[in-house]
Design an enzyme around this catalytic site. Structure first.
Site, short mmCIF file in Angstrom:
data_model
loop_
_atom_site.label_atom_id
_atom_site.label_comp_id
_atom_site.label_asym_id
_atom_site.label_seq_id
_atom_site.Cartn_x
_atom_site.Cartn_y
_atom_site.Cartn_z
CB CYS A 89 -0.93 0.01 1.20
SG CYS A 89 -1.77 -1.57 1.48
CG HIS A 381 -6.13 0.71 -0.70
ND1 HIS A 381 -5.01 1.42 -1.06
CD2 HIS A 381 -5.68 -0.31 0.08
CE1 HIS A 381 -3.94 0.87 -0.53
NE2 HIS A 381 -4.30 -0.19 0.15
CB CYS A 411 -0.73 0.80 7.60
SG CYS A 411 -2.42 0.68 6.92
#
Length: 425
Positions: A89, A381, A411
């Site tokens: 991510c 995302h 994160c």
């Protein structure tokens, strides 16, 4: 002398649910679209940049350097180098840091950072037994040896394909499973998670209505807005959803409503030195001044997504700042629970003392400054695209304000965190 790293601006395509608008596009097509849009916006046709760093987490073997291939189809000069990276991510924030460090060191004057990801066009691998059988056939010297390698011990089960997993290899648990453990450890309620998710949708909807994304978003494949946005959502609707990960204990709090969904999308941002920006007639929206990464030992009990709680205070110490010295906080909403665990950890005297080695808690932040135009719960995302989306959003926020400072906290899978500070003097 170290050069300042300016964020000139960014673009992205709308993020959407997997297996919808971009199902047949793939990472290459999305990367070309955002790079081409950035070239159009900033007049970079035929321009040779110092580096283009793009990333993708889920990619095919043929996409070994998708950044370079996308550059060759983007309108940039073909002499522009490209590098492909991956840190789950945090990938495209990492890429912004990579480009920024090269600018600061004087190695390059300008570059592009970005990423794309698709969970629609995932690599489907051969069953491992079949893969090894094919390798044995390839190594065999004679036709008879090849026949023996092909059929000895063969079973039709070898034709079962292997799909990418979402579990952590070291624990076998998914990111959502790990976040459930974090939510219990930090006593994060389902209601608070749903409230944060609802606020994300409301903020994003308001930003669209205000025209904030008009120059940040490029329509693509019939989409003009993010496919996850639910402006009409309510707490009652969110409360009606069943747990998505812990479905058996009766204590699960993470749902499809307060967790990010499987997404497709891409984004990119242009960074440059002051000299390059001035020479090309561009203004700097904000400067990237500090960055830090960290990791946690999640295998032996630490929360998988808690690494930003460590990276941020280390970065603050280096910058000589406190947690309250910011006008905006962009904390990636992988899960509502993750954001809330992070905030609670920074407020915890024992955590800040025992884990962070601080003599007092970092303290709380003003919730009105958190993800002011929504974040991943409402936007979506696509793993490698989130960081550069946030950089572009925060840089524009600082430009609109006229001055100020913003904190980015992301994160990642594997128990890591990537953080950065943007400032506008």
């Amino acid at each position: 002398m170290q050069k300042r790293v300016g964020v000139i601006g960014g673009v992205r395509i709308p993020f959407c649910r997997n297996n919808t608008a971009y199902a047949e596009v793939g990472n290459f097509g999305m990367s070309v679209k955002v790079l081409g849009a950035l070239v159009e916006r900033f007049g970079l046709h035929g321009e040779e940049l110092g580096e283009v760093a793009m990333g993708a987490v889920l990619k095919h073997a043929s996409d070994w350097n998708i950044a370079r291939e996308a550059v060759l189809s983007s309108g940039l000069a073909p002499t522009t180098p490209g590098i492909t990276t991956a840190r789950a991510c945090g990938t495209s924030l990492d890429n912004a840091i990579l480009i920024g460090n090269k600018i600061a060191a004087g190695q390059i004057e300008a570059g592009i950072a970005g990423g794309s990801d698709t969970t629609s066009d995932v690599p489907v691998a051969l069953n491992d037994r079949l893969r090894k059988r094919l390798l044995r056939i390839n190594r065999a010297k004679t036709p008879m040896d090849k026949i023996k390698a092909a059929f000895r011990g063969f079973s039709f089960g070898e034709f079962k394909p292997s799909f990418p997993g979402v579990a952590e290899p070291r624990t076998g648990k998914s990111m959502g499973d790990h976040c459930e453990l974090m939510a219990r450890e930090w006593n994060i309620s389902r209601e608070d998670q749903d409230k944060l998710a609802l606020e994300s949708h409301r903020k994003l909807a308001a930003a669209y209505e205000a025209g904030f994304f008009d120059d940040l978003l490029v329509p693509f494949r019939g989409l003009k807005r993010d496919g996850f946005l639910r402006p009409d959502s309510t707490l009652e609707k969110l409360a009606s959803l069943r747990p998505a990960f812990d479905r058996t204990s009766g204590h699960g709090t993470l749902t499809a409503g307060n967790s990010t969904g499987l997404s497709d999308g891409a984004s990119a941002v242009l960074l440059a030195s002051d000299d390059w920006a001035s020479a090309h007639g561009h203004t700097v929206q904000a400067y990237m001044t500090h960055a830090r990464v960290a990791a946690v030992d999640f295998v032996h009990g630490e929360g998988l997504l808690m690494a930003p709680t460590i990276a941020v205070p280390r970065m603050l110490a280096e910058a000589g700042l406190t947690l309250q010295d910011f006008d905006f906080y962009e904390i990636h909403e992988a899960f509502a629970a993750q954001v809330l665990c992070t905030l609670r950890a920074w407020e915890s005297e024992s955590y800040c003392r025992d884990r962070l080695g601080l003599d007092k808690p970092l303290g709380s932040i003003d919730p009105a400054k958190l993800n002011v135009h929504g974040s991943s719960l409402a936007v979506g995302h696509p793993f490698a695209a989130t960081g550069s989306r946030i950089v572009a959003t925060l840089a524009k926020l600082l430009e609109q304000k006229g001055s100020g400072r913003g904190l980015i906290s992301i994160c990642t899978a594997g128990g890591m965190g990537v953080t950065a500070i943007l400032e506008r003097p």
